[in-house]
Write an enzyme that holds these catalytic residues in place. Structure first.
Site, mmCIF file in Angstrom:
data_model
loop_
_atom_site.group_PDB
_atom_site.id
_atom_site.type_symbol
_atom_site.label_atom_id
_atom_site.label_comp_id
_atom_site.label_asym_id
_atom_site.label_seq_id
_atom_site.Cartn_x
_atom_site.Cartn_y
_atom_site.Cartn_z
ATOM 1 N N HIS A 121 0.865 -1.181 0.000
ATOM 2 C CA HIS A 121 0.000 0.000 0.000
ATOM 3 C C HIS A 121 0.908 1.240 0.000
ATOM 4 O O HIS A 121 2.018 1.188 0.539
ATOM 5 C CB HIS A 121 -0.839 -0.059 1.280
ATOM 6 N N ASP A 199 3.000 -4.827 8.045
ATOM 7 C CA ASP A 199 1.757 -4.071 7.869
ATOM 8 C C ASP A 199 0.619 -5.094 7.936
ATOM 9 O O ASP A 199 0.435 -5.890 7.009
ATOM 10 C CB ASP A 199 1.799 -3.355 6.508
ATOM 11 N N GLN A 202 -4.491 -5.489 6.435
ATOM 12 C CA GLN A 202 -5.415 -6.381 5.734
ATOM 13 C C GLN A 202 -5.410 -7.784 6.347
ATOM 14 O O GLN A 202 -6.212 -8.628 5.951
ATOM 15 C CB GLN A 202 -5.059 -6.405 4.232
ATOM 16 N N LYS A 225 -10.791 -1.211 9.802
ATOM 17 C CA LYS A 225 -10.947 -2.364 8.893
ATOM 18 C C LYS A 225 -11.339 -3.627 9.661
ATOM 19 O O LYS A 225 -11.548 -4.683 9.086
ATOM 20 C CB LYS A 225 -9.645 -2.614 8.118
ATOM 21 N N CYS A 364 -4.815 2.410 -3.703
ATOM 22 C CA CYS A 364 -3.574 2.928 -3.070
ATOM 23 C C CYS A 364 -2.406 1.990 -3.297
ATOM 24 O O CYS A 364 -1.528 1.840 -2.429
ATOM 25 C CB CYS A 364 -3.761 3.190 -1.576
HETATM 26 N N1 PMP Z 1 -1.795 -1.061 4.392
HETATM 27 C C1 PMP Z 1 -2.751 -1.875 3.941
HETATM 28 C C2 PMP Z 1 -2.389 -3.270 3.523
HETATM 29 C C3 PMP Z 1 -4.075 -1.422 3.896
HETATM 30 O O1 PMP Z 1 -5.032 -2.243 3.470
HETATM 31 C C4 PMP Z 1 -4.386 -0.103 4.309
HETATM 32 C C5 PMP Z 1 -5.793 0.431 4.224
HETATM 33 N N2 PMP Z 1 -6.486 0.114 3.066
HETATM 34 C C6 PMP Z 1 -3.345 0.701 4.768
HETATM 35 C C7 PMP Z 1 -2.070 0.189 4.804
HETATM 36 C C8 PMP Z 1 -3.599 2.098 5.235
HETATM 37 O O2 PMP Z 1 -4.471 2.089 6.330
HETATM 38 P P1 PMP Z 1 -5.171 3.403 6.858
HETATM 39 O O3 PMP Z 1 -5.685 4.154 5.676
HETATM 40 O O4 PMP Z 1 -6.262 2.885 7.734
HETATM 41 O O5 PMP Z 1 -4.141 4.168 7.625
#
Ligand code: PMP
Length: 406
Positions: A121, A199, A202, A225, A364
């Site tokens: 991401h 991270d 997910q 999430k 993203c």
């Molecule tokens: N890393 C991953 C794998 C994600 O799925 C997400 C959110 N879609 C993020 C980072 C960023 O998370 P947040 O926008 O909640 O800070």
């Protein structure tokens, strides 16, 4: 017993209609819906408990502090951290990753290397690029193959005494690919003394997380999430590492003493929790953990895997569909495009008219889209409350979109 209707009855929002059709919510990788138990905790906090935490002598402040610290211990158990003070409240994964990249600044110098992957991401790319700009370190990116699988032989080659950080996600939000984090951590430990960052944005909503068994140095995830309110998240860090590294934000809460001659910092976790926290949200994150524990991790995983299996099978019957990422290595996400349909968002718009919420675009993760030479995908992502009938609705919607657009 896993009773899907009983679970759905805990999510009032699932009863609503969108564009005159029952809501089919398949955008869980962007954010999950929140069960009533979590919403009630938020409401109860503001109607019965609202006060600032940690400094107060009065009853409400003490009660709010107790509830937030109880929530911290629930989350400690949820990820099996050794100590509750290794659990830092943040506003989400993005903040957690930026925090880590910032506090590691002094540990890196010119020509050191940071290893990430193609599947990251943007929030696990940009903070490291910024760290490289500050220090002169270089980014190495583990490539993927055409099935979205990390090419681990490159990782093996990248690992060296120059490697100072390895940061990868456990599950890709764009493709749902599960990465071999155990192997990545073991190899990093064997060959380097780099910091390992996982991270878990997910993975935390879907997997049983055990940070001690995993042996990562940092693990970050977002509350929103995993059935908790927006603006909540967790940074886990190993005690000795967090104790040794400098703070991130300066301000209230994070000091032991403050004077113009100099400031000393508070111990963990407060050293990393400057300012007034999202008390109600943090307490509600504990309630979301309670919800997941009540349902049970095995039930959550089994149900989501069954949904993925079913969705995959039904969608593949559609002629001209391309699903990205090796099926056997995926969880909770199906990301696809239709041949002859140039723009994923056109499909998303037609689905929306049918009450079906999916995400379209780059999620993203522009490097993944560039790799596949596409602008974006249609992504359906599952949570414990989704049903096989909702998958049927999705498949019917995709067929309709294909008829209308091609
Ligand atoms: N890393 C991953 C794998 C994600 O799925 C997400 C959110 N879609 C993020 C980072 C960023 O998370 P947040 O926008 O909640 O800070």
């Amino acid at each position: 017993m896993f009773d899907i209707q009983e679970i759905r009855s805990q999510f009032s929002i699932l009863d609503r209609e969108v564009n005159g059709k029952p809501l089919v919510y398949l955008d869980n990788a962007a954010t999950s819906q929140k069960p009533n138990s979590v919403l009630e905790v938020c409401h109860a906090y503001y109607t019965e408990l609202n006060a600032n935490v940690h400094r107060g002598i009065h009853t409400l402040s003490q009660l709010a502090t107790e509830e937030m610290e109880l929530s911290r211990r629930k989350i400690q158990k949820f990820i099996n951290a050794e100590h509750d003070f290794e659990v830092i409240f943040t506003k989400g994964t993005t903040e957690g990753l930026n925090l880590i990249a910032y506090i590691l600044t002094q540990k890196l110098q010119k020509d050191d290397e940071i290893i990430i992957s193609y599947l990251e991401h943007h929030s696990n790319i940009v903070p490291w690029q910024m760290l490289c700009e500050r220090t002169g370190a270089k980014l190495r990116v583990i490539p993927i193959d055409e099935n979205g699988i990390l090419q681990m032989d490159y990782f093996d080659q990248f690992l060296s005494e120059k490697t100072k950080v390895v940061s990868v996600n456990q599950v890709s939000n764009a493709l749902g690919i599960v990465n071999p984090v155990e192997e990545i951590i073991a190899k990093t430990r064997k060959n380097t003394d780099a910091y390992v960052v996982i991270d878990g944005a997910q993975s935390a909503p879907h997997f049983n997380i055990d940070v001690q068994k995993m042996d990562c140095d940092f693990f970050v995830f977002s509350g929103h999430k995993m059935y908790a309110p927006m603006g909540t998240g967790i940074l886990y860090g190993k005690r000795e590492i967090l104790e040794a590294l400098p703070p991130f934000h300066g301000g209230g809460e994070m000091i032991a003493t403050c004077s113009f001659e100099g400031t000393t910092y508070a111990g963990l976790p407060f050293k990393y929790e400057a300012g007034t926290p999202n008390v109600g949200g943090n307490i509600a994150l504990g309630a979301a953990v309670d919800f997941m524990n009540r349902v049970g991790h095995t039930h959550i995983q089994n149900h989501e895997n069954a949904l993925l299996e079913y969705a995959q099978r039904q969608l593949l019957e559609i002629e001209g569909i391309k699903i990205y990422g090796e099926k056997a290595r995926r969880t909770g996400v199906v990301s696809f495009n239709l041949e002859g349909v140039g723009i994923a968002s056109d499909v998303g718009m037609i689905l929306d008219k049918m009450g079906i919420a999916v995400r379209t675009g780059h999620h993203c993760t522009q490097p993944i889209m560039n790799f596949f030479n596409i602008a974006g995908t249609v992504r359906a992502s599952f949570a414990v409350y989704n049903t096989f009938e909702e998958i049927d609705a999705l498949v019917e919607g995709v067929r309709k979109a294909q008829r209308m657009l091609s």
